[in-house]
Design a protein around this motif. Structure first.
Motif, short mmCIF file in Angstrom:
data_model
loop_
_atom_site.label_atom_id
_atom_site.label_comp_id
_atom_site.label_asym_id
_atom_site.label_seq_id
_atom_site.Cartn_x
_atom_site.Cartn_y
_atom_site.Cartn_z
N GLY A 287 2.06 17.45 21.77
CA GLY A 287 1.82 16.58 20.62
C GLY A 287 2.17 17.15 19.26
O GLY A 287 1.66 16.69 18.24
N ALA B 148 3.41 14.57 16.52
CA ALA B 148 2.31 13.79 15.92
C ALA B 148 1.49 14.66 14.98
O ALA B 148 1.09 14.21 13.90
CB ALA B 148 1.43 13.19 17.02
N THR C 129 -4.52 19.33 17.02
CA THR C 129 -4.08 17.98 17.35
C THR C 129 -3.92 17.20 16.05
O THR C 129 -4.39 17.62 14.98
CB THR C 129 -5.11 17.27 18.25
OG1 THR C 129 -6.30 17.04 17.48
CG2 THR C 129 -5.42 18.08 19.51
N SER C 130 -3.33 16.03 16.16
CA SER C 130 -3.16 15.19 14.98
C SER C 130 -4.51 14.81 14.38
O SER C 130 -4.63 14.62 13.16
CB SER C 130 -2.33 13.95 15.30
OG SER C 130 -2.92 13.21 16.34
#
Length: 130
Positions: free
Chosen positions: A25, A28, A76-77
Motif C-alpha cells: 500500500g 496510497a 498505512t494511509s
C-alpha cells in the motif's frame, strides 16, 4: 521537472515505494501523506521524496523522517494524518518507530526484526546490475 526551493523546509520525509512496500500500500500511503501536507498548507515546510527500496522490506511500508532520523514501520494511509500532526507537534508515532539515531548509529526498537548483516555476497545478490 521541478527544482524546489527548500529554504523553509523543516522536515524531509522519504516514503519507500519499493516492490514490497508497494504491494503493502505504499502508493496510497504516499498520496495520503502528500494530501495531508497540501490540505494543511505545509508544502514549503514538509518535503516528500518517493524512494525505491530502503532495505527494510520486513517493516513495510517504511517512512523515514529527517533531520530527526526516525525510521517508521508498518505505515498505512490511515497513519498519514497522525504522522503529519506529529511532525507539527514535534512528537513521534512511538509505536511505529523501527529505528532512531543515537549519535553514532541507529538503534532498533523493541519488536523490530534485526535483519541480515550486510556482506559482499548478499549486497551483490540484492543489488541491481548496472
Amino acid at each position: 521537472m521541478a527544482t524546489w526551493n527548500l529554504s523553509n523546509t523543516k522536515h524531509h520525509v522519504l516514503i519507500c515505494n519499493g516492490s514490497s512496500c508497494n504491494k503493502a500500500g505504499a502508493e496510497a500511503l504516499t498520496q495520503s501523506i502528500r494530501h495531508e501536507i497540501t490540505a494543511k498548507n505545509l508544502d514549503n515546510v514538509i518535503h516528500t521524496t518517493r524512494t525505491l527500496c530502503n532495505g527494510r522490506c520486513h517493516d513495510k511500508c517504511v517512512v523515514i523522517q529527517y533531520p530527526e532520523s526516525y525510521w517508521y514501520k508498518e505505515m498505512t494511509s490511515e497513519d498519514a494524518p497522525h504522522f503529519i500532526n506529529s511532525l507539527l507537534r514535534g512528537t513521534t508515532l512511538k509505536d511505529k518507530i523501527s529505528h532512531y539515531h543515537q549519535g553514532t548509529g541507529f538503534e532498533r526498537t523493541e519488536g523490530t526484526v534485526l535483519g541480515t548483516v550486510k556482506d559482499e555476497q548478499i549486497v551483490k545478490k540484492v543489488s541491481k546490475k548496472l
